[in-house]
Design an enzyme around this catalytic site. Structure first.
Site, mmCIF file in Angstrom:
data_model
loop_
_atom_site.group_PDB
_atom_site.id
_atom_site.type_symbol
_atom_site.label_atom_id
_atom_site.label_comp_id
_atom_site.label_asym_id
_atom_site.label_seq_id
_atom_site.Cartn_x
_atom_site.Cartn_y
_atom_site.Cartn_z
ATOM 1 N N TRP A 102 0.693 -1.497 0.334
ATOM 2 C CA TRP A 102 -0.129 -0.082 0.062
ATOM 3 C C TRP A 102 0.914 1.482 0.331
ATOM 4 O O TRP A 102 0.432 2.412 -0.378
ATOM 5 C CB TRP A 102 -0.961 0.188 1.051
ATOM 6 C CG TRP A 102 -2.164 -1.537 0.587
ATOM 7 C CD1 TRP A 102 -2.480 -2.280 2.028
ATOM 8 C CD2 TRP A 102 -3.018 -1.130 0.083
ATOM 9 N NE1 TRP A 102 -3.178 -2.725 1.163
ATOM 10 C CE2 TRP A 102 -3.631 -3.299 0.631
ATOM 11 C CE3 TRP A 102 -3.129 -1.119 -1.087
ATOM 12 C CZ2 TRP A 102 -5.064 -3.367 -0.071
ATOM 13 C CZ3 TRP A 102 -4.165 -1.016 -2.249
ATOM 14 C CH2 TRP A 102 -5.525 -1.775 -1.777
ATOM 15 N N ASP A 173 -2.097 6.482 6.163
ATOM 16 C CA ASP A 173 -2.784 5.872 6.159
ATOM 17 C C ASP A 173 -2.913 5.026 7.085
ATOM 18 O O ASP A 173 -2.331 3.330 7.632
ATOM 19 C CB ASP A 173 -2.048 4.537 4.980
ATOM 20 C CG ASP A 173 -3.408 3.855 3.882
ATOM 21 O OD1 ASP A 173 -4.426 4.010 4.906
ATOM 22 O OD2 ASP A 173 -2.667 3.295 2.565
ATOM 23 N N LYS A 197 -12.346 -2.190 6.103
ATOM 24 C CA LYS A 197 -11.796 -2.854 7.355
ATOM 25 C C LYS A 197 -12.550 -2.741 9.370
ATOM 26 O O LYS A 197 -12.209 -3.537 9.602
ATOM 27 C CB LYS A 197 -10.544 -2.412 7.248
ATOM 28 C CG LYS A 197 -9.313 -3.025 5.430
ATOM 29 C CD LYS A 197 -8.698 -2.778 5.457
ATOM 30 C CE LYS A 197 -8.483 -3.261 3.991
ATOM 31 N NZ LYS A 197 -7.400 -2.235 3.352
HETATM 32 C C1 LIG Z 1 -6.991 -2.132 1.560
HETATM 33 C C2 LIG Z 1 -6.465 -0.379 2.177
HETATM 34 C C3 LIG Z 1 -6.295 -0.435 0.719
HETATM 35 C C4 LIG Z 1 -6.718 0.415 -0.109
HETATM 36 O O1 LIG Z 1 -8.567 0.220 0.043
HETATM 37 P P1 LIG Z 1 -9.657 1.154 -0.852
HETATM 38 O O2 LIG Z 1 -10.753 1.752 0.448
HETATM 39 O O3 LIG Z 1 -9.691 0.130 -1.162
HETATM 40 O O4 LIG Z 1 -8.617 1.905 -1.928
HETATM 41 C C5 LIG Z 1 -5.338 1.595 1.782
HETATM 42 N N1 LIG Z 1 -3.717 1.132 2.549
HETATM 43 C C6 LIG Z 1 -4.351 -0.092 3.403
HETATM 44 C C7 LIG Z 1 -3.347 -0.031 4.650
HETATM 45 C C8 LIG Z 1 -5.414 -0.748 3.288
HETATM 46 O O5 LIG Z 1 -5.207 -1.785 3.495
#
Ligand SMILES: *Cc1c(COP(=O)(O)O)cnc(C)c1O
Length: 362
Positions: A102, A173, A197
């Site tokens: 990511w 993030d 998540k």
């Molecule tokens: C799942 C995830 C993403 C991607 O998220 P989307 O909402 O599908 O774009 C980005 N960063 C992390 C750390 C993730 O776990």
């Protein structure tokens, strides 16, 4: 009712209390004679949902009024681009610390928008099995921001202590560990997370941005890609994902009722001790490639003695009521994702399944 033990990485398990609350109101909500999905995003009933969700989030994560919270669409992946488009506009560069797939994707977008530096990476032979140490980082004291991925969903690592970036704000993030533990928000300038998540269903992305950074954002952008647009209109410039926001609100109410972040952090730590403990206690059967100090308290990556046994583990796990055990295609092995909504009793059942499986097949 038979609820499965859901260990998918995302979209992921939701607290049953949040689902029940939504279920009760699905047909007729807030005295309106309709569901929240069917009403105007300009209605006073929806406005209440919208603002409660924002204020509960601020309260739980510990943000004061120096911060603005935006409810956006396009997932965390759109933020990979929006962050540099909005912030990287003053001729300076941004630092990126790479700890997994990511963060690599975040850097790829930032390179299109402006100047970047890799201030640290734990990549080795194409994989990321640990979090870099402070003394390995090569931080630019003049960077506009330093981007960090707090929890690496695919590799199963997590920053347990965020890097010291001096006066440079961390842009983080937190998609897969937001509100799972207490954080010192003063280190951050922007925090973002796709909801699916640890916060709710997919469809909404939370972005918390410090107001002083918001003021400095690029004003020459396309309307929908500008943070200022959404901040000026309290994330109601266009139609927001109303049902997703409503569900995030239900999850936040549940979390607050449980005792907030402090209480959930305790549970998450206990869950981590159970899972890593089981791996450690059965060294001839379970192993993890992850550096012990970097192990995530959300996503657990481990191996069994052979790929055949891993396949059997996934299949027998499914029969025993555990789904989402298969590792990410880029890593292999087993990965389970035990977020806030995956209760401690479920994890207790899972580790006894692990132990029994090891005993039978070891
Ligand atoms: C799942 C995830 C993403 C991607 O998220 P989307 O909402 O599908 O774009 C980005 N960063 C992390 C750390 C993730 O776990």
């Amino acid at each position: 009712m038979t609820r499965i033990h859901n260990y998918y990485a995302g979209p992921a398990a939701l607290p049953v209390e949040a689902l029940e609350a939504a279920n009760k109101e699905l047909i007729e909500w807030a005295g309106t004679g309709m569901s929240v999905m069917e009403t105007s995003h300009r209605s006073k009933e929806y406005d209440e949902v919208h603002n409660t969700t924002i204020s509960l989030f601020k309260e739980l994560i510990g943000l004061n009024d120096d911060w603005t919270v935006l409810l956006l669409q396009g997932g965390a992946s759109t933020q990979f681009a929006m962050i540099p488009m909005n912030l990287l506009c003053d001729g300076r560069s941004a630092d990126y610390i790479l700890t997994g797939a990511w963060s690599q994707k975040a850097l790829k977008e930032a390179k299109i928008a402006g100047t970047t530096r890799v201030a640290g990476t734990s990549e080795k032979d194409g994989v990321f099995l640990r979090i870099p140490k402070q003394d390995e980082l090569d931080l630019d004291p003049n960077a506009t921001y330093c981007h960090v991925t707090s929890n690496n969903t695919i590799f199963g690592t997590q920053w347990h202590v965020f890097p010291d970036t001096g006066n440079v704000p961390i842009v983080c993030d937190m998609s897969s560990d937001i509100l799972s533990r207490k954080i010192d928000v003063s280190k951050f300038g922007l925090i973002y997370a796709g909801a699916q998540k640890n916060l709710g269903p997919s469809g909404v992305t939370l972005v918390a941005i410090r107001k002083d950074l918001l003021e400095k954002c690029n004003s020459g952008l396309y309307t929908m890609l500008s943070y200022k647009t959404h901040a000026d209109k309290n994330s109601l410039y266009n139609t927001p994902p109303t049902f997703s926001i409503y569900m995030v609100g239900q999850v936040l109410k549940w979390l607050k009722g449980k005792g907030g972040v402090e209480a959930i952090e305790k549970e998450n730590t206990e869950k981590a001790q159970m899972i890593y403990g089981t791996i450690k206690d059965n060294p001839s059967f379970f192993s993890t490639p992850i550096d012990p100090e970097s192990g995530s308290h959300m996503n657990y990556v481990f191996r069994l003695p052979s790929e055949d046994l891993e396949k059997q583990f996934v299949a027998e796990g499914k029969d025993a009521g555990f789904v989402g055990l298969k590792g990410h295609r880029s890593v292999g092995g087993i990965r389970i994702s035990a977020y806030n909504a995956n209760g401690i009793d479920s994890v207790r059942d899972f580790v006894s399944f692990m132990k029994n499986f090891a005993q039978k097949n070891g």
